[in-house]
Design a protein around this motif. Structure first.
Motif, PDB file in Angstrom:
ATOM      1  N   ILE A 366      46.654  46.928  52.223  1.00  0.00           N
ATOM      2  CA  ILE A 366      47.105  48.116  51.498  1.00  0.00           C
ATOM      3  C   ILE A 366      47.061  47.879  49.993  1.00  0.00           C
ATOM      4  O   ILE A 366      46.561  48.713  49.227  1.00  0.00           O
ATOM      5  N   PHE A 367      47.590  46.747  49.527  1.00  0.00           N
ATOM      6  CA  PHE A 367      47.584  46.484  48.082  1.00  0.00           C
ATOM      7  C   PHE A 367      46.157  46.415  47.551  1.00  0.00           C
ATOM      8  O   PHE A 367      45.830  47.023  46.524  1.00  0.00           O
ATOM      9  N   THR A 368      45.298  45.695  48.261  1.00  0.00           N
ATOM     10  CA  THR A 368      43.936  45.480  47.768  1.00  0.00           C
ATOM     11  C   THR A 368      43.112  46.750  47.780  1.00  0.00           C
ATOM     12  O   THR A 368      42.461  47.094  46.782  1.00  0.00           O
ATOM     13  N   MET A 369      43.121  47.479  48.894  1.00  0.00           N
ATOM     14  CA  MET A 369      42.238  48.634  49.043  1.00  0.00           C
ATOM     15  C   MET A 369      42.807  49.919  48.458  1.00  0.00           C
ATOM     16  O   MET A 369      42.048  50.780  48.005  1.00  0.00           O
ATOM     17  N   ASP A 370      44.145  50.060  48.461  1.00  0.00           N
ATOM     18  CA  ASP A 370      44.746  51.314  47.998  1.00  0.00           C
ATOM     19  C   ASP A 370      45.248  51.268  46.559  1.00  0.00           C
ATOM     20  O   ASP A 370      45.384  52.318  45.925  1.00  0.00           O
ATOM     21  N   LEU A 371      45.543  50.096  46.030  1.00  0.00           N
ATOM     22  CA  LEU A 371      46.045  50.001  44.665  1.00  0.00           C
ATOM     23  C   LEU A 371      45.081  49.234  43.755  1.00  0.00           C
ATOM     24  O   LEU A 371      44.652  49.739  42.728  1.00  0.00           O
ATOM     25  N   TYR A 372      44.737  48.010  44.150  1.00  0.00           N
ATOM     26  CA  TYR A 372      43.903  47.177  43.281  1.00  0.00           C
ATOM     27  C   TYR A 372      42.506  47.790  43.092  1.00  0.00           C
ATOM     28  O   TYR A 372      42.033  47.953  41.965  1.00  0.00           O
ATOM     29  N   LYS A 373      41.859  48.137  44.195  1.00  0.00           N
ATOM     30  CA  LYS A 373      40.491  48.647  44.106  1.00  0.00           C
ATOM     31  C   LYS A 373      40.411  50.048  43.525  1.00  0.00           C
ATOM     32  O   LYS A 373      39.432  50.407  42.864  1.00  0.00           O
ATOM     33  N   THR A 374      41.425  50.871  43.746  1.00  0.00           N
ATOM     34  CA  THR A 374      41.377  52.264  43.298  1.00  0.00           C
ATOM     35  C   THR A 374      42.013  52.500  41.936  1.00  0.00           C
ATOM     36  O   THR A 374      41.685  53.478  41.264  1.00  0.00           O
ATOM     37  N   ILE A 375      42.915  51.606  41.521  1.00  0.00           N
ATOM     38  CA  ILE A 375      43.635  51.820  40.254  1.00  0.00           C
ATOM     39  C   ILE A 375      43.436  50.682  39.264  1.00  0.00           C
ATOM     40  O   ILE A 375      43.112  50.904  38.092  1.00  0.00           O
ATOM     41  N   ILE A 376      43.615  49.441  39.712  1.00  0.00           N
ATOM     42  CA  ILE A 376      43.633  48.296  38.796  1.00  0.00           C
ATOM     43  C   ILE A 376      42.230  47.849  38.406  1.00  0.00           C
ATOM     44  O   ILE A 376      41.932  47.629  37.234  1.00  0.00           O
ATOM     45  N   ASN A 377      41.333  47.698  39.376  1.00  0.00           N
ATOM     46  CA  ASN A 377      39.984  47.209  39.093  1.00  0.00           C
ATOM     47  C   ASN A 377      38.996  47.891  40.028  1.00  0.00           C
ATOM     48  O   ASN A 377      38.666  47.377  41.096  1.00  0.00           O
ATOM     49  N   LYS A 378      38.503  49.048  39.608  1.00  0.00           N
ATOM     50  CA  LYS A 378      37.621  49.843  40.460  1.00  0.00           C
ATOM     51  C   LYS A 378      36.262  49.190  40.681  1.00  0.00           C
ATOM     52  O   LYS A 378      35.560  49.530  41.637  1.00  0.00           O
ATOM     53  N   ASP A 379      35.890  48.263  39.794  1.00  0.00           N
ATOM     54  CA  ASP A 379      34.582  47.619  39.903  1.00  0.00           C
ATOM     55  C   ASP A 379      34.654  46.219  40.509  1.00  0.00           C
ATOM     56  O   ASP A 379      33.713  45.428  40.389  1.00  0.00           O
TER      57      ASP A 379
END
Length: 428
Positions: A366-379
């Motif tokens: 959840i943290f990686t796919m829903d927050l990190y990838k979508t908000i913190i570091n999209k690339d």
């Protein structure tokens, strides 16, 4: 209760087997770099029997062995409603929910909610579930597991929580869901075999050594008030650990359980709970996913014999315990003889560490796919996302271990604590 040399040998074989299987399935294939599908969804390669076994291993933990036995001690077989209704619910999820989830190709439930609503709902639910998994689910499993080890083996609570956290981390963090799911196949065999052993021996002892069937017949007579599935107001009163008289109806309100609220809890837990449904998302195809849930439903039918009946036996024996959640450890320490204790404790440990590993993996997903990838570091690259997932798993279990006793140390029935907090969001 003192462990004999044979008990230590049996338990050590179990522990080494789990770590060995976890590390073996986690080994890197030559020429293949592990990506997020591999790490979070086991490469979408799980067969039905691995899905069903992993669902049960993830579901059955200290919450059930310790918490549900404690509730069985207080309110009886009515608490098994959670288990038997789940068998029906799993079939509903398999038929109506899974086709939609697999068609969307999602990793997480917040991701599905984004497709259904918008990104705000995804972020809100992702944050909520991170808090629930770390401060409710992980803490309760760690605390109840350590409480069991303390009651059975005299292991200090802090040492027990640390040991369980390290055990789950060693084999699960590197390999992700693939390591968790395949070790769960071994875990579920151990926990069912060891759990049934404890129940049968306790019933045999209650029946005066005339067999578990005789013991169960005597239990039905002597503790008949603990075998009502539908409770009515004022019918079953009990005194909690604080000495306050409580009405069991307040926990399981009669026909309302069967006709209303329990369906909400079950449909949510089995159909929308990340650390449960993630196994189905990792299936080879829809047919395997459906078969996996049906297999889990079958196993659900026998689980009350393992997690509820022992609590009723402890009640009928007038167990000298201070808290309801001490019923199962007391039974284990009193009626399981040398040579079998290692297997019984291995069953309990299997339930605990499999759930810890599952929750850690889903928290990181959840943290990686829903927050990190979508908000913190999209690339972010696939490699960095996998490393973030591993790091979050470790951070989550450390925080949970530190918070477990302050949050749960004074609670009578931890199983109800879990239902209360997840109930804040599950109806919606």
């Amino acid at each position: 209760m003192e462990f004999t040399g044979l008990d230590y040998i049996v338990f050590s074989i179990y522990a080494l087997s789990i770590v060995g299987v976890g590390l073996w399935v986690s080994r890197r294939k030559e020429g293949h770099e592990r990506d997020t599908t591999d790490y979070f969804l086991a490469g979408k390669s799980l067969p039905f029997w691995a899905i069903g076994a992993s669902l049960i291993a993830s579901n059955i933990s200290a919450e059930q062995f310790i918490g549900m036995s404690g509730s069985g001690f207080r309110v009886g077989l009515a608490i098994a409603t959670y288990e038997w209704m789940a068998a029906i619910t799993l079939l509903v999820i398999a038929w109506f929910f899974l086709p939609i989830y697999l068609e969307k190709g999602i990793f997480t439930m917040p991701q599905f909610l984004e497709k259904r609503f918008d990104g705000r709902v995804r972020t809100l639910l992702a944050v909520f579930w991170l808090l629930v998994y770390v401060f409710v689910n992980l803490t309760s499993v760690l605390y109840l597991g350590a409480l069991a080890l303390n009651g059975i083996m005299g292991v200090p609570l802090a040492a027990g929580m640390a040991g369980l956290a390290i055990f789950a981390t060693v084999y699960s963090v590197y390999g992700g869901l693939q390591a968790v799911a395949w070790t769960d196949v071994v875990q579920v065999i151990v926990l069912i075999a060891g759990g049934l052993l404890t129940t049968f021996l306790a019933l045999d002892a209650y029946g005066g050594g005339e067999g578990f069937i005789a013991g169960f017949s005597a239990l039905l007579t002597d503790a008949s008030d603990r075998f009502n599935m539908i409770l009515f107001e004022g019918e079953l009163m009990y005194t909690d650990d604080a000495g306050v008289t409580q009405d069991a109806y307040d926990l399981l309100p009669g026909l309302g359980v069967l006709l209303g609220g329990m369906w909400v809890a079950n449909l949510f837990y089995w159909g929308c709970n990340q650390y449960i449904i993630q196994r189905a998302l990792a299936a080879k195809n829809l047919q395997e996913a459906r078969r996996g849930l049906a297999f889990a439903g079958f196993l659900k039918l026998i689980l009350p014999l393992i997690v509820v009946i022992p609590g009723i036996v402890a009640y009928a024996l007038d167990a000298p315990i201070d808290k309801a959640d001490q019923a199962y450890p007391w039974l284990l320490g009193t009626y399981i003889g040398p040579g079998l204790r290692g297997l019984a404790v291995a069953a309990l440990a299997a339930a605990i560490v499999s759930s810890l590993a599952s929750m850690m993996n889903s928290t990181s997903t959840i943290f990686t796919m829903d927050l990190y990838k979508t908000i913190i570091n999209k690339d972010a690259s696939e490699h960095s996302l996998v490393n973030v997932g591993r790091t979050v798993s470790v951070i989550a279990i450390v925080i949970a271990a530190l918070a477990a006793y302050p949050l749960l140390g004074a609670i009578d029935q931890a199983f109800q604590y879990i239902q209360e907090y997840t109930g804040f969001i599950s109806p919606g």
